[in-house]
Design a protein around this motif. Sequence first.
Motif, short mmCIF file in Angstrom:
data_model
loop_
_atom_site.label_atom_id
_atom_site.label_comp_id
_atom_site.label_asym_id
_atom_site.label_seq_id
_atom_site.Cartn_x
_atom_site.Cartn_y
_atom_site.Cartn_z
N GLN A 185 12.33 44.52 -17.84
CA GLN A 185 11.93 43.19 -17.37
C GLN A 185 10.63 42.76 -18.05
OE1 GLN A 185 11.71 43.43 -13.09
NE2 GLN A 185 13.92 43.68 -12.85
N LYS A 186 9.70 43.69 -18.15
CA LYS A 186 8.41 43.38 -18.78
C LYS A 186 8.59 43.01 -20.24
CE LYS A 186 3.91 43.12 -19.04
NZ LYS A 186 3.17 42.05 -18.33
N THR A 188 11.31 42.00 -21.75
CA THR A 188 12.06 40.75 -21.83
C THR A 188 11.11 39.56 -21.68
OG1 THR A 188 14.10 41.72 -20.97
CG2 THR A 188 13.86 39.34 -20.76
N GLN A 189 10.21 39.68 -20.72
CA GLN A 189 9.22 38.61 -20.49
C GLN A 189 8.33 38.42 -21.72
OE1 GLN A 189 6.13 39.59 -17.63
NE2 GLN A 189 5.98 37.47 -16.96
N GLN A 192 10.28 36.58 -24.42
CA GLN A 192 10.45 35.17 -24.05
C GLN A 192 9.15 34.39 -24.30
OE1 GLN A 192 13.62 33.66 -22.34
NE2 GLN A 192 14.07 35.25 -23.83
N GLN A 193 8.03 35.01 -23.94
CA GLN A 193 6.73 34.37 -24.16
C GLN A 193 6.42 34.22 -25.64
OE1 GLN A 193 4.19 37.01 -21.90
NE2 GLN A 193 4.40 35.82 -20.02
N TRP A 198 17.15 33.80 -25.84
CA TRP A 198 17.72 34.83 -24.96
C TRP A 198 18.69 35.74 -25.70
CZ3 TRP A 198 16.55 37.23 -20.81
CH2 TRP A 198 17.50 37.97 -20.11
N THR A 201 16.70 38.25 -27.56
CA THR A 201 16.02 39.14 -26.60
C THR A 201 16.97 40.21 -26.08
OG1 THR A 201 14.51 37.38 -25.89
CG2 THR A 201 14.81 39.23 -24.39
#
Length: 271
Positions: A185-186, A188-189, A192-193, A198, A201
């Motif tokens: 999750q981290k 992926t974030q 994205q930033q 997507w 990613t």
Amino acid sequence: MKIAKITVQKKNKSRFNVYIDRGNGEEFGFGIDEEVYIKSGIRKGMELTDEQAEELLVQDQFSKGLNSAMHFLSFRMRSIQEVDQFLLKKEFEPSTRKAVIQRLQEMGYLNDRDFAKMFIRSKITTTKKGPKALKQELQQKGVSEKIIEEALTVFPQEEQIEEATNLVQKKAKQYKKLSENALKQKLTQILQQKGYPWSVTEQAIEKASLEKDEDEERETLDLQAQKAHRKYAKFTGWEYKQKMKQFLYRKGFPIELIEEWLSENQDLNDQ
């Protein structure tokens, strides 16, 4: 008006002061750049009309604007808008800015297509940003949508995935204390930033092989559980277990491993 004399400026040897006589004696008329002075062919004793004097000032402003812009471009490539804004801050008139930009384009020093491609290549290397972020930055620099889309072809999806995967593997080392789910999750974030789409990613996360074996996950869980225990040691019984479960579940650990840890370490809460 008649040119009374022409002298080199004391503080800037590349500029000249032109003194004129309107019939009332010598007075300062205006200053001009060396290039304008040479090209114009003006000399002492020459008669000048107001229109000719005004044209010399226009040429001088152009010469100063061009020299300023060339110095500005000597540090790195710029977009057309960046040069225009620079000249605006230097208080050059719109007509001068337009003429300077046109000349720079003719000279090959100003080209948004070349700038956009160079910008993208540089940012990929130095900031690891994805196409969305790069597009946004180029838009802010006044580059047209069409040119941006064309320039982004130098950063195809295959390369995006490769760059994103390398970034994920590097960042994973910084967050190795996170659970597998929290780690994904981290990261992926982060992607994205950074401006990666997507689809890129997802493939980068999968390609980076972030899966932890059970022993690694248990070790990571134990580190986080010890941290949680220090926070909730003042609680007892059911309340202690609930707070521990909630904390560890939010950290991305599976409930079965959390239950296992609490069972094996129940003596920590014996009070």
